[in-house]
Scaffold this motif. Structure first.
Motif, PDB file in Angstrom:
ATOM      1  N   TYR A  63       0.659  -1.207  -0.060  1.00  0.00           N
ATOM      2  CA  TYR A  63      -0.081   0.185   0.155  1.00  0.00           C
ATOM      3  C   TYR A  63       0.876   1.277   0.034  1.00  0.00           C
ATOM      4  O   TYR A  63       0.539   2.245  -0.725  1.00  0.00           O
ATOM      5  CB  TYR A  63      -0.879   0.030   1.332  1.00  0.00           C
ATOM      6  CG  TYR A  63      -1.646   1.208   1.326  1.00  0.00           C
ATOM      7  CD1 TYR A  63      -2.768   1.452   0.413  1.00  0.00           C
ATOM      8  CD2 TYR A  63      -1.457   2.502   2.351  1.00  0.00           C
ATOM      9  CE1 TYR A  63      -3.670   2.622   0.579  1.00  0.00           C
ATOM     10  CE2 TYR A  63      -2.416   3.375   2.406  1.00  0.00           C
ATOM     11  CZ  TYR A  63      -3.250   3.580   1.698  1.00  0.00           C
ATOM     12  OH  TYR A  63      -4.000   4.656   1.506  1.00  0.00           O
TER      13      TYR A  63
ATOM     14  N   TRP B 158     -12.247   2.221   3.001  1.00  0.00           N
ATOM     15  CA  TRP B 158     -11.899   1.640   4.334  1.00  0.00           C
ATOM     16  C   TRP B 158     -13.170   0.818   4.740  1.00  0.00           C
ATOM     17  O   TRP B 158     -12.989  -0.309   5.433  1.00  0.00           O
ATOM     18  CB  TRP B 158     -11.643   2.682   5.450  1.00  0.00           C
ATOM     19  CG  TRP B 158     -10.997   2.191   6.684  1.00  0.00           C
ATOM     20  CD1 TRP B 158      -9.841   2.101   6.885  1.00  0.00           C
ATOM     21  CD2 TRP B 158     -11.919   1.986   7.821  1.00  0.00           C
ATOM     22  NE1 TRP B 158      -9.837   1.323   8.309  1.00  0.00           N
ATOM     23  CE2 TRP B 158     -11.048   1.566   8.627  1.00  0.00           C
ATOM     24  CE3 TRP B 158     -13.445   2.190   7.975  1.00  0.00           C
ATOM     25  CZ2 TRP B 158     -11.718   1.228   9.873  1.00  0.00           C
ATOM     26  CZ3 TRP B 158     -13.739   1.755   9.289  1.00  0.00           C
ATOM     27  CH2 TRP B 158     -12.793   1.367  10.183  1.00  0.00           C
TER      28      TRP B 158
ATOM     29  N   THR C 130      -7.221  -3.015   4.555  1.00  0.00           N
ATOM     30  CA  THR C 130      -8.069  -2.964   5.603  1.00  0.00           C
ATOM     31  C   THR C 130      -8.738  -4.485   5.844  1.00  0.00           C
ATOM     32  O   THR C 130      -8.971  -4.773   7.092  1.00  0.00           O
ATOM     33  CB  THR C 130      -9.332  -2.072   5.294  1.00  0.00           C
ATOM     34  OG1 THR C 130      -8.649  -0.785   5.107  1.00  0.00           O
ATOM     35  CG2 THR C 130     -10.150  -1.904   6.596  1.00  0.00           C
TER      36      THR C 130
ATOM     37  N   VAL D  72     -12.015   7.225  -0.302  1.00  0.00           N
ATOM     38  CA  VAL D  72     -11.074   6.759   0.726  1.00  0.00           C
ATOM     39  C   VAL D  72     -11.744   6.169   1.871  1.00  0.00           C
ATOM     40  O   VAL D  72     -11.576   5.014   2.395  1.00  0.00           O
ATOM     41  CB  VAL D  72      -9.979   7.622   1.152  1.00  0.00           C
ATOM     42  CG1 VAL D  72      -9.182   7.075   2.224  1.00  0.00           C
ATOM     43  CG2 VAL D  72      -8.998   8.058   0.025  1.00  0.00           C
ATOM     44  N   VAL D  73     -12.728   6.988   2.487  1.00  0.00           N
ATOM     45  CA  VAL D  73     -13.620   6.281   3.616  1.00  0.00           C
ATOM     46  C   VAL D  73     -14.336   5.145   3.264  1.00  0.00           C
ATOM     47  O   VAL D  73     -14.566   4.256   3.845  1.00  0.00           O
ATOM     48  CB  VAL D  73     -14.542   7.581   3.854  1.00  0.00           C
ATOM     49  CG1 VAL D  73     -15.142   7.028   4.988  1.00  0.00           C
ATOM     50  CG2 VAL D  73     -13.543   8.840   4.519  1.00  0.00           C
TER      51      VAL D  73
ATOM     52  N   THR E  16      -3.483   8.343   4.042  1.00  0.00           N
ATOM     53  CA  THR E  16      -4.002   8.885   2.723  1.00  0.00           C
ATOM     54  C   THR E  16      -4.454  10.027   2.809  1.00  0.00           C
ATOM     55  O   THR E  16      -4.400  11.084   1.784  1.00  0.00           O
ATOM     56  CB  THR E  16      -5.140   7.689   2.310  1.00  0.00           C
ATOM     57  OG1 THR E  16      -4.335   6.477   2.301  1.00  0.00           O
ATOM     58  CG2 THR E  16      -5.279   8.017   0.833  1.00  0.00           C
TER      59      THR E  16
ATOM     60  N   LEU F  40      -5.938   0.313  -0.144  1.00  0.00           N
ATOM     61  CA  LEU F  40      -6.494   0.471   1.022  1.00  0.00           C
ATOM     62  C   LEU F  40      -7.541  -0.707   1.509  1.00  0.00           C
ATOM     63  O   LEU F  40      -7.506  -0.876   2.448  1.00  0.00           O
ATOM     64  CB  LEU F  40      -6.945   1.856   1.089  1.00  0.00           C
ATOM     65  CG  LEU F  40      -7.532   2.378   2.727  1.00  0.00           C
ATOM     66  CD1 LEU F  40      -6.442   2.286   3.758  1.00  0.00           C
ATOM     67  CD2 LEU F  40      -8.068   3.618   2.570  1.00  0.00           C
TER      68      LEU F  40
ATOM     69  N   SER G  53      -7.259   3.482  -3.465  1.00  0.00           N
ATOM     70  CA  SER G  53      -8.522   3.186  -2.578  1.00  0.00           C
ATOM     71  C   SER G  53      -8.802   1.558  -2.663  1.00  0.00           C
ATOM     72  O   SER G  53      -8.841   1.118  -1.625  1.00  0.00           O
ATOM     73  CB  SER G  53      -9.677   3.937  -3.121  1.00  0.00           C
ATOM     74  OG  SER G  53      -9.447   5.280  -3.144  1.00  0.00           O
TER      75      SER G  53
ATOM     76  N   ALA H 295      -5.359   4.809   6.279  1.00  0.00           N
ATOM     77  CA  ALA H 295      -6.231   5.668   5.873  1.00  0.00           C
ATOM     78  C   ALA H 295      -6.052   7.175   6.329  1.00  0.00           C
ATOM     79  O   ALA H 295      -6.519   8.304   5.576  1.00  0.00           O
ATOM     80  CB  ALA H 295      -7.830   5.274   6.516  1.00  0.00           C
TER      81      ALA H 295
ATOM     82  N   SER I 185      -5.263  -0.295   9.471  1.00  0.00           N
ATOM     83  CA  SER I 185      -5.990   0.124   8.603  1.00  0.00           C
ATOM     84  C   SER I 185      -6.228   1.706   8.734  1.00  0.00           C
ATOM     85  O   SER I 185      -6.249   2.651   7.800  1.00  0.00           O
ATOM     86  CB  SER I 185      -7.151  -0.629   8.321  1.00  0.00           C
ATOM     87  OG  SER I 185      -7.970  -0.810   9.531  1.00  0.00           O
TER      88      SER I 185
END
Length: 408
Positions: free
Chosen positions: A83, A169, A118, A165-166, A133, A114, A111, A130, A126
């Protein structure tokens, strides 16, 4: 054993392949559009026509490509360094194209990486990834907003990338939670299978050995009393002791053979307990059980009702073990010389009843494993079980075992 179902094609593709494909496709497109085949317009804020003219820019683009491809190759085996490589390679695209804004399309590969990290790593790791990032996105956005660094011809892409990104995750976290839950369920199922196997072995050992010990004790006591005056009777009693011991030994061998032959992962209650040449006992052996117990000094009267027919092995063996344990309790605890066994072969169920007129099972039997084992056997077959003193004296054991519709 059943073959493992084949996964769909999309799920068989490693996650690193998706990361590499997304990143390379998003990187090659502007190179082709603005460098190889320049369009009519002379300037693009995102991808200037002469952005890769310098050797330094080309070197940065090559280095970014190498970093992302290396990270994609390591994504399954080492999500953390993979990552970091994918993120670093994506960040290098900005100076390669002389940009002050993060490249949105290429950031989709970050993403994906990630989400994979995660799903594979603990929550602390994780969340740190995040946060790093989001920090990178903020590092591109805040200077432009606070100091006006660079041009901004439209809505900045970093907030949208932060939302992606959220979401990545959350998706990875959900996958990890599902995996942890599935592993926990498998561990519980394995523990339950081991417990069920232990209980089954305990029931079989108790039912076989306890009955034989009771018969051996009665016959040995009778032989001791008459060995001087009636040696022929003592010899006969010792013969019964030998026969009972041999039958119990055969039962133990049968059980050990079944345990050695059981397939891994097979339901313990479905494991056959009758490998040749020691078949599992059933209803047909109840009369012989009564004869052996009667010869030991406790008269057992067997009454058959209904039409006798072939039953599934688990029902026949459970019925025999229930009668055997109930008769053993009579021999050891009831203080009487007789009992009555009733076997009613009905259409939809098999009913068993063992009654005596003695003093009851006593504290030892009531708190021992015999009644518990009988109740467990009946419960596994979804039947009904009763064991209690009779108002007129003595003790009564009754069980109802449902017969499958296909057997009726």
């Amino acid at each position: 054993m059943a073959a493992t179902p084949r996964l769909p094609l999309l799920k068989r593709i490693p996650p690193g392949v998706w990361t590499a494909v997304i990143w390379c496709a998003a990187t090659v497109y502007p190179v082709v559009d603005y460098v190889v085949f320049p369009t009519a317009h002379e300037y693009s804020y995102a991808y200037p026509r002469h952005g890769l003219d310098s050797y330094a820019a080309r070197a940065l683009l090559a280095l970014a490509t190498v970093l992302v491809l290396a990270g994609s190759a390591l994504l399954r085996r080492g999500p953390r360094p993979a990552y970091a490589l994918v993120l670093a390679g994506t960040v290098l695209l900005a100076p390669a194209w002389k940009q002050t804004e993060i490249v949105g399309i290429q950031f989709l590969a970050v993403s994906v990486a990630l989400a994979v990290l995660t799903a594979a790593e603990p929550r602390r790791v994780s969340l740190s990834a995040a946060a790093a990032t989001l920090g990178v996105l903020a590092g591109f956005l805040l200077p432009r907003m606070l100091f006006g660094v660079g041009r901004d011809d439209g809505t900045p892409s970093e907030p949208f990338m932060a939302l992606v990104v959220v979401i990545a995750w959350l998706v990875g976290h959900q996958v990890r939670q599902s995996r942890v839950h599935a592993e926990r369920l498998r561990a519980q199922a394995a523990a339950q299978a081991v417990t069920a196997e232990r209980l089954r072995i305990a029931r079989e050992l108790h039912d076989m050995v306890a009955h034989t010990i009771g018969i051996v004790a009665l016959q040995a006591g009778a032989a001791r009393r008459v060995i001087d005056t009636r040696p022929e009777l003592a010899r006969e009693a010792l013969g019964e002791v030998e026969n009972a011991s041999r039958e119990t030994l055969a039962g133990l061998r049968r059980m050990l053979g079944a345990l050695r032959r059981a397939e891994p992962g097979q339901d313990p209650e479905e494991t056959p307990l009758d490998p040749s040449p020691f078949p599992a006992p059933g209803l047909d052996d109840i009369d012989r059980l009564a004869e052996r117990t009667t010869a030991a000094g406790v008269h057992v009267e067997v009454r058959w009702q209904g039409e006798r027919h072939t039953l599934p092995p688990e029902i026949g063996m459970s019925a025999y073990r229930i009668v055997q344990e109930a008769v053993t309790n009579v021999v050891r605890h009831a203080g009487t010389r007789s009992c009555q066994v009733t076997v009613d072969c009905r259409g939809e169920e098999l009913a068993i009843e063992v009654v005596d007129s003695g003093n009851g099972p006593g504290l030892a039997a009531a708190t021992g494993y015999g009644l518990l084992g009988m109740r467990e056997r009946v419960g596994l077959l979804h039947g009904e079980f009763e064991a209690a003193p009779r108002p007129e004296g003595g003790f009564r054991v009754a069980a109802r075992l449902p017969v499958p519709a296909g057997v009726r």
